[in-house]
Scaffold this motif. Structure first.
Motif, mmCIF file in Angstrom:
data_model
loop_
_atom_site.group_PDB
_atom_site.id
_atom_site.type_symbol
_atom_site.label_atom_id
_atom_site.label_comp_id
_atom_site.label_asym_id
_atom_site.label_seq_id
_atom_site.Cartn_x
_atom_site.Cartn_y
_atom_site.Cartn_z
ATOM 1 N N PRO A 11 1.008 -0.897 -0.040
ATOM 2 C CA PRO A 11 -0.272 0.405 -0.246
ATOM 3 C C PRO A 11 0.109 0.935 0.030
ATOM 4 O O PRO A 11 1.781 1.342 0.522
ATOM 5 N N ILE A 12 0.274 2.076 -0.851
ATOM 6 C CA ILE A 12 1.263 3.633 -0.783
ATOM 7 C C ILE A 12 0.897 4.651 0.360
ATOM 8 O O ILE A 12 1.708 5.157 0.999
ATOM 9 N N GLY A 13 -0.718 4.394 0.441
ATOM 10 C CA GLY A 13 -1.032 5.186 1.776
ATOM 11 C C GLY A 13 -1.160 6.163 0.964
ATOM 12 O O GLY A 13 -1.355 7.255 0.153
ATOM 13 N N ASN A 14 -1.139 7.664 2.385
ATOM 14 C CA ASN A 14 -1.551 9.075 2.165
ATOM 15 C C ASN A 14 -0.143 9.348 0.942
ATOM 16 O O ASN A 14 1.166 9.432 1.484
ATOM 17 N N VAL A 15 -1.187 10.043 0.056
ATOM 18 C CA VAL A 15 0.701 10.298 -0.752
ATOM 19 C C VAL A 15 -0.311 11.891 -1.458
ATOM 20 O O VAL A 15 -1.299 11.901 -1.903
ATOM 21 N N GLU A 16 0.485 12.613 -1.498
ATOM 22 C CA GLU A 16 -0.274 13.968 -2.171
ATOM 23 C C GLU A 16 0.618 14.105 -3.898
ATOM 24 O O GLU A 16 2.111 13.818 -4.517
ATOM 25 N N LEU A 17 -0.297 14.319 -4.685
ATOM 26 C CA LEU A 17 0.162 14.391 -5.864
ATOM 27 C C LEU A 17 -0.805 15.220 -6.652
ATOM 28 O O LEU A 17 -0.730 15.413 -7.559
ATOM 29 N N THR A 18 -0.428 16.846 -5.927
ATOM 30 C CA THR A 18 -0.606 18.378 -6.675
ATOM 31 C C THR A 18 0.440 17.968 -8.042
ATOM 32 O O THR A 18 2.228 17.318 -7.153
ATOM 33 N N GLY A 19 0.190 18.129 -9.077
ATOM 34 C CA GLY A 19 1.194 18.723 -9.836
ATOM 35 C C GLY A 19 1.719 16.983 -10.572
ATOM 36 O O GLY A 19 2.165 17.675 -11.621
ATOM 37 N N ILE A 20 1.072 16.695 -10.418
ATOM 38 C CA ILE A 20 1.829 15.003 -10.873
ATOM 39 C C ILE A 20 0.037 14.729 -12.209
ATOM 40 O O ILE A 20 -0.910 15.235 -11.787
ATOM 41 N N ALA A 21 0.743 14.734 -13.196
ATOM 42 C CA ALA A 21 -0.189 14.760 -14.214
ATOM 43 C C ALA A 21 -1.009 13.484 -14.662
ATOM 44 O O ALA A 21 -1.638 13.421 -15.475
ATOM 45 N N TRP A 22 -0.410 11.843 -14.347
ATOM 46 C CA TRP A 22 -0.464 10.479 -14.950
ATOM 47 C C TRP A 22 0.222 9.938 -13.764
ATOM 48 O O TRP A 22 1.252 9.880 -13.396
ATOM 49 N N PHE A 75 -4.446 5.247 -15.270
ATOM 50 C CA PHE A 75 -3.881 4.457 -16.205
ATOM 51 C C PHE A 75 -4.386 3.083 -14.762
ATOM 52 O O PHE A 75 -2.914 2.660 -14.374
ATOM 53 N N PHE A 76 -4.957 1.862 -15.498
ATOM 54 C CA PHE A 76 -4.393 0.531 -15.097
ATOM 55 C C PHE A 76 -3.642 -0.484 -15.707
ATOM 56 O O PHE A 76 -4.390 -0.845 -16.326
ATOM 57 N N LYS A 77 -2.618 -1.140 -15.326
ATOM 58 C CA LYS A 77 -2.019 -1.528 -16.640
ATOM 59 C C LYS A 77 -2.008 -2.863 -16.909
ATOM 60 O O LYS A 77 -2.471 -4.101 -17.878
ATOM 61 N N GLN A 78 -2.196 -3.435 -15.425
ATOM 62 C CA GLN A 78 -2.502 -5.241 -15.234
ATOM 63 C C GLN A 78 -2.400 -5.836 -13.604
ATOM 64 O O GLN A 78 -1.644 -5.126 -12.934
ATOM 65 N N TRP A 79 -2.618 -6.579 -13.407
ATOM 66 C CA TRP A 79 -2.253 -7.507 -12.278
ATOM 67 C C TRP A 79 -1.496 -8.566 -12.101
ATOM 68 O O TRP A 79 -0.673 -8.334 -11.392
ATOM 69 N N GLY A 80 -0.626 -8.478 -13.406
ATOM 70 C CA GLY A 80 0.692 -9.183 -13.207
ATOM 71 C C GLY A 80 0.341 -10.583 -13.015
ATOM 72 O O GLY A 80 -1.046 -11.555 -12.858
ATOM 73 N N GLY A 81 1.325 -11.431 -12.573
ATOM 74 C CA GLY A 81 1.263 -12.973 -12.535
ATOM 75 C C GLY A 81 2.527 -13.838 -13.366
ATOM 76 O O GLY A 81 3.429 -12.896 -14.075
ATOM 77 N N ALA A 82 2.146 -14.893 -13.903
ATOM 78 C CA ALA A 82 3.365 -15.575 -14.073
ATOM 79 C C ALA A 82 3.258 -14.547 -15.703
ATOM 80 O O ALA A 82 5.515 -14.227 -16.556
ATOM 81 N N ARG A 83 2.411 -14.473 -16.577
ATOM 82 C CA ARG A 83 2.157 -13.668 -17.137
ATOM 83 C C ARG A 83 2.151 -12.325 -17.676
ATOM 84 O O ARG A 83 0.866 -12.103 -16.833
ATOM 85 N N PRO A 84 2.567 -11.166 -18.197
ATOM 86 C CA PRO A 84 1.532 -9.937 -17.645
ATOM 87 C C PRO A 84 0.696 -9.927 -18.099
ATOM 88 O O PRO A 84 -0.593 -8.919 -17.338
ATOM 89 N N GLY A 105 -5.215 -10.074 -16.655
ATOM 90 C CA GLY A 105 -5.810 -9.337 -17.073
ATOM 91 C C GLY A 105 -5.599 -7.724 -16.484
ATOM 92 O O GLY A 105 -5.481 -7.476 -15.697
ATOM 93 N N ARG A 106 -7.173 -6.713 -16.887
ATOM 94 C CA ARG A 106 -6.982 -5.530 -16.697
ATOM 95 C C ARG A 106 -8.085 -5.045 -15.985
ATOM 96 O O ARG A 106 -7.941 -3.880 -16.223
ATOM 97 N N LEU A 107 -8.569 -5.341 -15.380
ATOM 98 C CA LEU A 107 -10.166 -5.173 -14.636
ATOM 99 C C LEU A 107 -9.793 -4.652 -13.654
ATOM 100 O O LEU A 107 -9.129 -5.774 -12.999
ATOM 101 N N GLU A 139 -13.664 -2.796 -14.896
ATOM 102 C CA GLU A 139 -13.492 -1.885 -15.585
ATOM 103 C C GLU A 139 -12.313 -1.708 -16.033
ATOM 104 O O GLU A 139 -10.671 -1.934 -15.787
ATOM 105 N N GLU A 140 -12.341 -1.309 -17.407
ATOM 106 C CA GLU A 140 -10.704 -0.758 -17.594
ATOM 107 C C GLU A 140 -10.674 -0.212 -17.395
ATOM 108 O O GLU A 140 -11.118 1.238 -17.705
ATOM 109 N N TRP A 141 -9.367 1.017 -17.153
ATOM 110 C CA TRP A 141 -8.943 2.512 -16.597
ATOM 111 C C TRP A 141 -7.850 2.396 -17.507
ATOM 112 O O TRP A 141 -6.505 2.244 -17.746
ATOM 113 N N ASN A 142 -8.121 3.805 -18.275
ATOM 114 C CA ASN A 142 -6.804 3.783 -19.620
ATOM 115 C C ASN A 142 -6.998 5.023 -19.525
ATOM 116 O O ASN A 142 -6.846 6.094 -20.303
#
Length: 252
Positions: A168-179, A213-222, A226-228, A232-235
């Protein structure tokens, strides 16, 4: 340079440097190292030296040969700000990016303080050109300091790769982040990502108006999981920071 990338969030890769060394738990099962070491000792192969650091001066001008605008991931097989990369080589990489300004470049590092210091010196307090995107990799809460370094760079095109997300990342300051890009680890020793870690970041992005953007759950192969996320897909993509002159070219 790869003509086409299988990485979902870019079009092509450019590797004027290859090879690296580990700086944190996100590096433990490095896909680039795993790939490069398969070819160690094979004479004439680009990875004859395995994943040992190597500079490639002959590749420095490759983006100039591509006339159609592309999103280019810089150093998918290394880290441009590795401490052993000669500063003059970094200068030449930036010179190419500045001249071939019809592309968008995505520069991603774990050496966030070195990138911050270099960029501040290069642009002398001015803004980084908007077609040069600067990002950091953050795998867990212990490495959130890289985000602080990124936010100290005068740029409208800052991004974060939370991949592989190992906690977990926890509380995070993302002001000024685009992506923000979020993804689980893949490969034979992949460590699992929990759904609540990813959802926590999605909600943080929503709060700070960051494209998610949610890329993948991962596992033995990328693609194993899946990507849900939440069904949902988040692109999400930060089109607002793409230079207007090349928006249409990149959308087609």
């Amino acid at each position: 340079m790869a003509q086409k990338s299988e990485i979902e969030w870019t079009d092509a890769t450019w590797n004027p440097v290859t090879g690296c060394t580990k700086v944190g738990p996100g590096c433990d099962n490095c896909y680039a190292e795993r790939f490069a070491e398969r070819w160690r000792g094979i004479p004439g192969h680009p990875y004859e030296q395995g994943f040992d650091l190597r500079l490639w001066p002959a590749r420095l001008r490759q983006p100039l040969l591509w006339k159609k605008p592309r999103m280019i991931f810089v150093n998918s097989m290394s880290d441009l700000f590795h401490k052993d990369v000669d500063r003059r080589h970094i200068d030449r990489v930036f010179e190419t990016m500045e001249v071939a300004d019809w592309h968008v470049y995505q520069v991603l590092t774990k050496r966030s303080s070195l990138m911050r210091n270099y960029v501040r010196a290069r642009y002398a307090g001015g803004k980084v050109p908007t077609h040069i995107w600067l990002g950091v990799s953050v795998e867990d809460a212990a490495h959130k300091g890289r985000i602080d370094h990124l936010r100290q760079i005068n740029s409208e095109a800052r991004f974060i790769s939370f991949e592989p997300l190992l906690g977990p990342i926890g509380n995070v300051e993302l002001t000024g982040i685009a992506w923000a890009i979020v993804g689980g680890e893949s490969g034979p020793r992949a460590r699992a990502m929990r759904p609540d870690w990813a959802t926590e970041l999605r909600l943080a992005c929503q709060h700070f108006d960051v494209a998610f953007f949610f890329k993948q759950w991962g596992g033995a192969r990328p693609k194993s999981g899946g990507r849900l996320l939440e069904g949902e897909e988040w692109n999400g993509f930060p089109w607002r920071i793409v230079p207007i002159s090349i928006v249409q070219e990149l959308r087609t």
